[in-house]
Scaffold this active site. Structure first.
Site, PDB file in Angstrom:
ATOM      1  N   ASP A   9       0.878  -1.161   0.000  1.00 40.04           N
ATOM      2  CA  ASP A   9       0.000   0.000   0.000  1.00 40.04           C
ATOM      3  C   ASP A   9       0.921   1.218   0.000  1.00 40.04           C
ATOM      4  O   ASP A   9       2.103   1.112   0.350  1.00 40.04           O
ATOM      5  CB  ASP A   9      -0.882  -0.027   1.257  1.00 40.04           C
ATOM      6  CG  ASP A   9      -1.752   1.202   1.373  1.00 40.04           C
ATOM      7  OD1 ASP A   9      -2.464   1.516   0.409  1.00 40.04           O
ATOM      8  OD2 ASP A   9      -1.706   1.851   2.424  1.00 40.04           O
ATOM      9  N   ASP A  11      -0.121   5.063   0.865  1.00 35.75           N
ATOM     10  CA  ASP A  11      -0.368   6.057   1.919  1.00 35.75           C
ATOM     11  C   ASP A  11      -0.288   5.422   3.298  1.00 35.75           C
ATOM     12  O   ASP A  11      -1.015   4.473   3.599  1.00 35.75           O
ATOM     13  CB  ASP A  11      -1.741   6.699   1.724  1.00 35.75           C
ATOM     14  CG  ASP A  11      -1.786   7.578   0.491  1.00 35.75           C
ATOM     15  OD1 ASP A  11      -1.112   8.613   0.492  1.00 35.75           O
ATOM     16  OD2 ASP A  11      -2.484   7.213  -0.476  1.00 35.75           O
ATOM     17  N   ASP A 161      -1.353  -0.726   5.970  1.00 31.77           N
ATOM     18  CA  ASP A 161      -1.506  -0.124   7.300  1.00 31.77           C
ATOM     19  C   ASP A 161      -2.957  -0.003   7.755  1.00 31.77           C
ATOM     20  O   ASP A 161      -3.227   0.550   8.822  1.00 31.77           O
ATOM     21  CB  ASP A 161      -0.863   1.269   7.331  1.00 31.77           C
ATOM     22  CG  ASP A 161      -1.626   2.274   6.469  1.00 31.77           C
ATOM     23  OD1 ASP A 161      -1.913   1.944   5.301  1.00 31.77           O
ATOM     24  OD2 ASP A 161      -1.940   3.371   6.955  1.00 31.77           O
TER      25      ASP A 161
END
Length: 212
Positions: A9, A11, A161
């Site tokens: 991922d 961001d 995250d």
């Protein structure tokens, strides 16, 4: 040592974008009809799953694609200010040197990600960057990448995250590493039962190299 394809991922996992995204989201709150994010609200949101966050915010699901598009556009101006997560660049470089293949799947724009990687001299570390406007459809994007790259599920690891990263990876039948340095807290991530839960980028090396 089995070589892996590690999909990240962007961001909150590679780029430290949480503060920038909160600032942009707060500017757009009135336009899109959801609550502003105070420091107190942010602490609450970190402990909620992605689905719970949507319910808590009160935003209409029909507005989400338009909100995501606007956030990406606003974030473009902040790319030069963004920093990589501390220690992530060294970990990525070491994984590449060990022969692992790296890629990115993100709901951010490909232009934003490419610009960030270029500014931070990280663009040579990644084999591919895929972008898709999705909240809970990341499984579809993962499956598309697996098919296009002709990857076997047992050789792929996803790193993210947020709880939705764990959810999508499980549905795609690939192993997932949840990281605590991004948006969601250790507590809420652990409840999703990822294959691995780590606190520092350097821990990626042990996880990848011991994962069979």
């Amino acid at each position: 040592m089995t070589k892996k394809v590690i999909i990240f991922d962007f961001d909150g996992t590679i780029a430290d974008t949480v503060d920038a995204l909160v600032n942009v989201a707060n500017r757009l709150a009135v336009e899109f009809g959801y609550i502003q994010i105070t420091p107190e609200e942010l602490a609450i949101l970190r402990n909620l799953t992605s689905r719970e966050i949507l319910k808590y915010s009160g935003i209409s699901v029909f507005k989400i694609p338009f909100l995501v598009k606007k956030v990406k556009s606003e974030l473009k101006n902040k790319i030069p200010e963004l920093q990589p997560i501390h220690g992530i660049k060294d970990a990525l470089a070491e994984l590449t040197q060990q022969g692992h293949r790296l890629g990115i799947i993100t709901s951010n724009s490909q232009d934003n990600v490419s610009e960030f990687l270029k500014i931070n001299q990280m663009n040579d570390l990644f084999e591919f960057v895929y972008s898709g406007v999705t909240i809970f459809g990341k499984t579809t994007i993962i499956n598309n990448v697996l098919r296009q790259k002709q990857l076997k599920v047992q050789e792929v690891i996803y790193v993210g995250d947020e709880t939705r990263d764990v959810e999508a990876s499980k549905k795609a039948n690939i192993k997932v590493v949840a990281v605590t340095w991004g948006f969601n807290s250790y507590e809420v991530l652990s409840r999703q039962k990822p294959n691995f839960l780590i606190n520092q980028p350097q821990e990626l090396l042990d996880v990848v190299n011991t994962s069979s």
